[in-house]
Design a protein around this motif. Structure first.
Motif, PDB file in Angstrom:
ATOM      1  N   ALA A   1       0.830  -1.208   0.000  1.00 10.78           N
ATOM      2  CA  ALA A   1       0.000   0.000   0.000  1.00 10.78           C
ATOM      3  C   ALA A   1       0.864   1.258   0.000  1.00 10.78           C
ATOM      4  CB  ALA A   1      -0.930  -0.015   1.214  1.00 10.78           C
ATOM      5  N   ALA A   2       1.935   1.262   0.799  1.00  9.93           N
ATOM      6  CA  ALA A   2       2.809   2.434   0.880  1.00  9.93           C
ATOM      7  C   ALA A   2       3.505   2.702  -0.454  1.00  9.93           C
ATOM      8  CB  ALA A   2       3.845   2.242   1.989  1.00  9.93           C
ATOM      9  N   LEU A   3       3.933   1.656  -1.129  1.00 10.42           N
ATOM     10  CA  LEU A   3       4.589   1.836  -2.429  1.00 10.42           C
ATOM     11  C   LEU A   3       3.586   2.276  -3.492  1.00 10.42           C
ATOM     12  CD1 LEU A   3       7.006  -1.237  -2.357  1.00 10.42           C
ATOM     13  CD2 LEU A   3       7.641   1.180  -2.179  1.00 10.42           C
ATOM     14  N   ASP A   4       2.347   1.800  -3.394  1.00 18.26           N
ATOM     15  CA  ASP A   4       1.303   2.259  -4.311  1.00 18.26           C
ATOM     16  C   ASP A   4       1.070   3.762  -4.138  1.00 18.26           C
ATOM     17  OD1 ASP A   4       0.886  -0.181  -5.501  1.00 18.26           O
ATOM     18  OD2 ASP A   4      -0.864  -0.708  -4.293  1.00 18.26           O
TER      19      ASP A   4
ATOM     20  N   ASP B   1      -3.869  15.355  -2.919  1.00 13.69           N
ATOM     21  CA  ASP B   1      -3.690  15.053  -1.503  1.00 13.69           C
ATOM     22  C   ASP B   1      -4.508  13.806  -1.188  1.00 13.69           C
ATOM     23  OD1 ASP B   1      -3.421  14.900   1.199  1.00 13.69           O
ATOM     24  OD2 ASP B   1      -3.943  16.987   1.607  1.00 13.69           O
ATOM     25  N   PHE B   2      -3.852  12.663  -1.220  1.00 17.07           N
ATOM     26  CA  PHE B   2      -4.566  11.405  -1.026  1.00 17.07           C
ATOM     27  C   PHE B   2      -5.079  11.252   0.404  1.00 17.07           C
ATOM     28  CE2 PHE B   2      -1.722  10.637  -4.607  1.00 17.07           C
ATOM     29  CZ  PHE B   2      -2.632  10.187  -5.555  1.00 17.07           C
ATOM     30  N   ALA B   3      -4.513  12.016   1.336  1.00  9.57           N
ATOM     31  CA  ALA B   3      -4.980  11.956   2.717  1.00  9.57           C
ATOM     32  C   ALA B   3      -6.380  12.554   2.865  1.00  9.57           C
ATOM     33  CB  ALA B   3      -4.010  12.685   3.628  1.00  9.57           C
ATOM     34  N   LYS B   4      -6.768  13.418   1.944  1.00  8.05           N
ATOM     35  CA  LYS B   4      -8.062  14.095   2.030  1.00  8.05           C
ATOM     36  C   LYS B   4      -9.088  13.550   1.046  1.00  8.05           C
ATOM     37  CE  LYS B   4      -6.015  18.429   3.650  1.00  8.05           C
ATOM     38  NZ  LYS B   4      -5.837  19.885   3.386  1.00  8.05           N
ATOM     39  N   GLU B   5      -8.670  12.606   0.227  1.00 11.59           N
ATOM     40  CA  GLU B   5      -9.580  12.047  -0.776  1.00 11.59           C
ATOM     41  C   GLU B   5     -10.440  10.962  -0.127  1.00 11.59           C
ATOM     42  OE1 GLU B   5      -9.496  12.361  -4.575  1.00 11.59           O
ATOM     43  OE2 GLU B   5      -8.858  14.347  -3.948  1.00 11.59           O
ATOM     44  N   SER B   6     -11.275  11.355   0.821  1.00  8.92           N
ATOM     45  CA  SER B   6     -12.001  10.380   1.628  1.00  8.92           C
ATOM     46  C   SER B   6     -12.984   9.537   0.828  1.00  8.92           C
ATOM     47  CB  SER B   6     -12.747  11.086   2.768  1.00  8.92           C
ATOM     48  OG  SER B   6     -13.630  12.061   2.250  1.00  8.92           O
ATOM     49  N   ALA B   7     -13.483  10.043  -0.276  1.00  8.20           N
ATOM     50  CA  ALA B   7     -14.454   9.298  -1.078  1.00  8.20           C
ATOM     51  C   ALA B   7     -13.772   8.500  -2.185  1.00  8.20           C
ATOM     52  CB  ALA B   7     -15.485  10.251  -1.675  1.00  8.20           C
ATOM     53  N   ASN B   8     -12.456   8.564  -2.229  1.00  8.04           N
ATOM     54  CA  ASN B   8     -11.706   7.920  -3.305  1.00  8.04           C
ATOM     55  C   ASN B   8     -11.134   6.598  -2.825  1.00  8.04           C
ATOM     56  OD1 ASN B   8      -9.433   7.303  -5.159  1.00  8.04           O
ATOM     57  ND2 ASN B   8      -9.942   9.297  -6.053  1.00  8.04           N
ATOM     58  N   GLN B   9     -11.079   5.631  -3.716  1.00  2.00           N
ATOM     59  CA  GLN B   9     -10.506   4.327  -3.370  1.00  2.00           C
ATOM     60  C   GLN B   9      -9.054   4.470  -2.920  1.00  2.00           C
ATOM     61  OE1 GLN B   9     -10.653   1.441  -6.512  1.00  2.00           O
ATOM     62  NE2 GLN B   9      -9.649  -0.149  -5.316  1.00  2.00           N
TER      63      GLN B   9
ATOM     64  N   HIS C   1      -7.859   6.639  -1.087  1.00  2.00           N
ATOM     65  CA  HIS C   1      -7.785   7.041   0.322  1.00  2.00           C
ATOM     66  C   HIS C   1      -7.683   5.805   1.215  1.00  2.00           C
ATOM     67  CE1 HIS C   1      -8.272   9.552   3.839  1.00  2.00           C
ATOM     68  NE2 HIS C   1      -9.274   8.790   4.267  1.00  2.00           N
ATOM     69  N   ALA C   2      -8.392   4.744   0.859  1.00  2.00           N
ATOM     70  CA  ALA C   2      -8.301   3.503   1.631  1.00  2.00           C
ATOM     71  C   ALA C   2      -6.900   2.922   1.541  1.00  2.00           C
ATOM     72  CB  ALA C   2      -9.328   2.497   1.126  1.00  2.00           C
ATOM     73  N   VAL C   3      -6.283   3.031   0.373  1.00  2.00           N
ATOM     74  CA  VAL C   3      -4.909   2.566   0.210  1.00  2.00           C
ATOM     75  C   VAL C   3      -3.983   3.431   1.058  1.00  2.00           C
ATOM     76  CG1 VAL C   3      -3.033   2.146  -1.434  1.00  2.00           C
ATOM     77  CG2 VAL C   3      -5.403   1.743  -2.120  1.00  2.00           C
ATOM     78  N   TYR C   4      -4.247   4.734   1.076  1.00  2.00           N
ATOM     79  CA  TYR C   4      -3.440   5.651   1.884  1.00  2.00           C
ATOM     80  C   TYR C   4      -3.503   5.270   3.360  1.00  2.00           C
ATOM     81  CZ  TYR C   4      -1.960   9.905   4.275  1.00  2.00           C
ATOM     82  OH  TYR C   4      -1.328  10.788   5.117  1.00  2.00           O
ATOM     83  N   LEU C   5      -4.698   4.989   3.855  1.00  2.00           N
ATOM     84  CA  LEU C   5      -4.846   4.604   5.253  1.00  2.00           C
ATOM     85  C   LEU C   5      -4.134   3.276   5.528  1.00  2.00           C
ATOM     86  CD1 LEU C   5      -8.582   5.531   5.934  1.00  2.00           C
ATOM     87  CD2 LEU C   5      -6.532   6.822   6.559  1.00  2.00           C
ATOM     88  N   ALA C   6      -4.232   2.340   4.593  1.00  2.00           N
ATOM     89  CA  ALA C   6      -3.553   1.045   4.754  1.00  2.00           C
ATOM     90  C   ALA C   6      -2.043   1.219   4.779  1.00  2.00           C
ATOM     91  CB  ALA C   6      -3.953   0.104   3.621  1.00  2.00           C
ATOM     92  N   SER C   7      -1.551   2.230   4.073  1.00  2.00           N
ATOM     93  CA  SER C   7      -0.104   2.454   4.010  1.00  2.00           C
ATOM     94  C   SER C   7       0.466   2.958   5.333  1.00  2.00           C
ATOM     95  CB  SER C   7       0.225   3.457   2.899  1.00  2.00           C
ATOM     96  OG  SER C   7      -0.131   4.779   3.277  1.00  2.00           O
ATOM     97  N   LEU C   8      -0.405   3.410   6.228  1.00  2.00           N
ATOM     98  CA  LEU C   8       0.031   3.956   7.515  1.00  2.00           C
ATOM     99  C   LEU C   8      -0.127   2.970   8.656  1.00  2.00           C
ATOM    100  CD1 LEU C   8      -1.558   7.526   7.228  1.00  2.00           C
ATOM    101  CD2 LEU C   8       0.789   6.853   6.721  1.00  2.00           C
ATOM    102  N   ALA C   9      -0.534   1.746   8.343  1.00  2.00           N
ATOM    103  CA  ALA C   9      -0.742   0.741   9.396  1.00  2.00           C
ATOM    104  C   ALA C   9       0.545   0.501  10.174  1.00  2.00           C
ATOM    105  CB  ALA C   9      -1.248  -0.562   8.779  1.00  2.00           C
TER     106      ALA C   9
END
Length: 213
Positions: free
Chosen positions: A148-151, A163-171, A173-181
């Motif tokens: 996820a982080a490399l994506d 700003d993928f951190a703010k794209e809450s309605a975008n797919q 954004h879920a990848v962005y959150l997964a990249s911070l696990a």
């Protein structure tokens, strides 16, 4: 064969079946992460994908990690902190993976261990690490985070204004959150050298003999 010994052998087989399933998931996810490293190098280097295929087709994880760091260094820019952390963890997992696949694993009844004891010519070259289905599953989860982080890194290189951190309605954004696990494994768990005194195969020291008077 007694009923109790039959149950013991059955338990051994079941334990190893679980181990092999976890090992397969780990190896499969590692190949995904290695593909992502290749894509990240391609995008970061600004080469065409075809050029990367021609020049870097044999690139493996550690070389890809090195290439990403070297490009940042050549451009006079530090590797972003989260990416630096991701690359370091990917390197630790690669070291663990190389050791496990080359040394294999043995079930000692109460623990499974991967060791190069058969071929280690000195104690300094001895490498061994305890493994388990649970550990392999945690490593696989960490590989999910690395993928996820490399994506996200690749997307940020391609679309720097988003700003993928703010794209809450975008797919994405879920990848962005997964990249911070958070990481499920500590680096020490993945370092065979740090585990070389693990008790499952450590030889007992011979008692000193009294000196003759």
């Amino acid at each position: 064969m007694t009923a109790s010994s039959g149950r013991a052998e059955e338990g051994f087989a079941l334990d190893m079946d679980e181990y092999y399933l976890s090992l397969g998931r780990f190896v499969d996810r590692f190949s995904d992460a290695e593909d992502r490293i290749f894509i990240a190098v391609s995008v970061l280097s600004r080469m065409t994908f075809e050029t990367c295929q021609a020049l870097l087709s044999g690139m493996r994880m550690k070389q890809g990690v090195s290439n990403i760091r070297r490009v940042h260094e050549a451009r006079g820019k530090p590797t972003p902190p989260r990416l630096d952390e991701v690359l370091a963890h990917a390197t630790a997992i690669t070291t663990f993976r190389d050791h496990l696949l080359h040394s294999g694993a043995r079930n000692y009844g109460f623990a499974i261990e991967s060791s190069n004891r058969l071929r280690a010519h000195t104690n300094r070259s001895l490498k061994e690490v305890p493994v388990s289905p649970e550990l392999l599953d945690r490593i696989t989860a960490d590989l999910d985070t690395i993928v996820a982080a490399l994506d996200i890194f690749t997307l940020q290189q391609s679309f720097p204004d988003v700003d993928f951190a703010k794209e809450s309605a975008n797919q994405n954004h879920a990848v962005y959150l997964a990249s911070l696990a958070p990481w499920r494994c500590k680096p020490g768990e993945l370092d065979p050298k740090a585990q070389s005194s693990h008790p499952t195969t450590r030889p007992q020291k011979r008692p000193r003999q009294a000196s003759p008077k």
